[in-house]
Write a protein that holds these residues in place. Sequence first.
Motif, mmCIF file in Angstrom:
data_model
loop_
_atom_site.group_PDB
_atom_site.id
_atom_site.type_symbol
_atom_site.label_atom_id
_atom_site.label_comp_id
_atom_site.label_asym_id
_atom_site.label_seq_id
_atom_site.Cartn_x
_atom_site.Cartn_y
_atom_site.Cartn_z
ATOM 1 N N THR A 143 73.580 102.753 -22.149
ATOM 2 C CA THR A 143 72.792 103.747 -21.415
ATOM 3 C C THR A 143 71.312 103.386 -21.437
ATOM 4 O O THR A 143 70.615 103.475 -20.413
ATOM 5 N N ASN A 194 69.266 102.542 -18.119
ATOM 6 C CA ASN A 194 68.170 103.471 -17.828
ATOM 7 C C ASN A 194 66.853 102.736 -17.624
ATOM 8 O O ASN A 194 66.042 103.108 -16.777
ATOM 9 N N PHE A 201 74.084 109.768 -15.904
ATOM 10 C CA PHE A 201 73.070 109.611 -14.870
ATOM 11 C C PHE A 201 73.220 110.727 -13.833
ATOM 12 O O PHE A 201 74.261 111.366 -13.722
#
Length: 322
Positions: A33, A37, A68
């Motif tokens: 993540t 990101n 997301f």
Amino acid sequence: MERPQIQIGTHPIETGDYIIPTKEVLRLMGSMTRIVNNRLPGMIVYGRPRIGKTWALRFAIDHLPTNFDAPLPILYANCNSYRVPSEEKFYSDLLSDFKFPFISKRNSSELRRQVVNFMLEKAEKSKLRRLVLIIDEAHRLTEAHYNWLMDIYNALVQKKISMTVISVGQEELLSRRTFFLEQKRSQIIGRFMTHEHDFHGIRTWEDMQLILSGYDSPEISCYPEASGCSFSQYFFPEGYKKKERLESEAKMLFELFADLRKEHGVSAALEIPMEYFSFTIENALKKYGIHGDQHYWINKAQWREAIEMSGYVESEIYMALV
């Protein structure tokens, strides 16, 4: 609650088609993540064989997009082994893994164009203008493979698409990165290998307890869907009704794994591959539960037998020799 009636052989424990999240899986999800990101181009994930990396990827592919605000395309590919790698084979394998219906057989340039256009379409549909490519068995990737990936990456950048490549494989991935450093292949290191994640197996009884709790919880392991019946409840309805839980067996079960290693002279650091641990749980539930010997619950001797049936001991002896 009445135990659901389903055909023998169709339960996920019997088919092996299920995923229970582990601490290591959730840690990997956190790393992935952060990488996505921040629009970082790549990360390597490495660990010993059979430790659960591919199993963790399945969980990540299913759950990573939920972190997301818009759909996130995740493409999965497996790096095949060839005596002589070629662009044509590499691009054709990517398209095949992507389930692309019309693979060109003409030349590498046309195949690369199809790969790029397919990725471009997926990324634009997501509205995030980014995508994730997960490559399993990535320790097989050569310098040529990374150069071909770089061509794809650069083509997407020209279209203002961010691609993150997650390379997942055995510990040889670290050796491959060291080789690229020695050869001053900074373009490969910078794009695909700057960040790393060391994937572990089960190391403590607390790790084991977390996994076992998933088999007990209808929120995590429920079959049939919405039945409210967890895996352990389905196979041991009487024991479960009387508050027996798999997570309560964690300390004893961890000690059994450790004892079996000592008995067979395995002295390496204890790290139980998820594959053999899940085989152990499945063996115990199938053999001693409602579809097998129909015991009330699983005793210590039966747990030991379930571990031995999993092939864990033989695997550890082999790994120690290697």
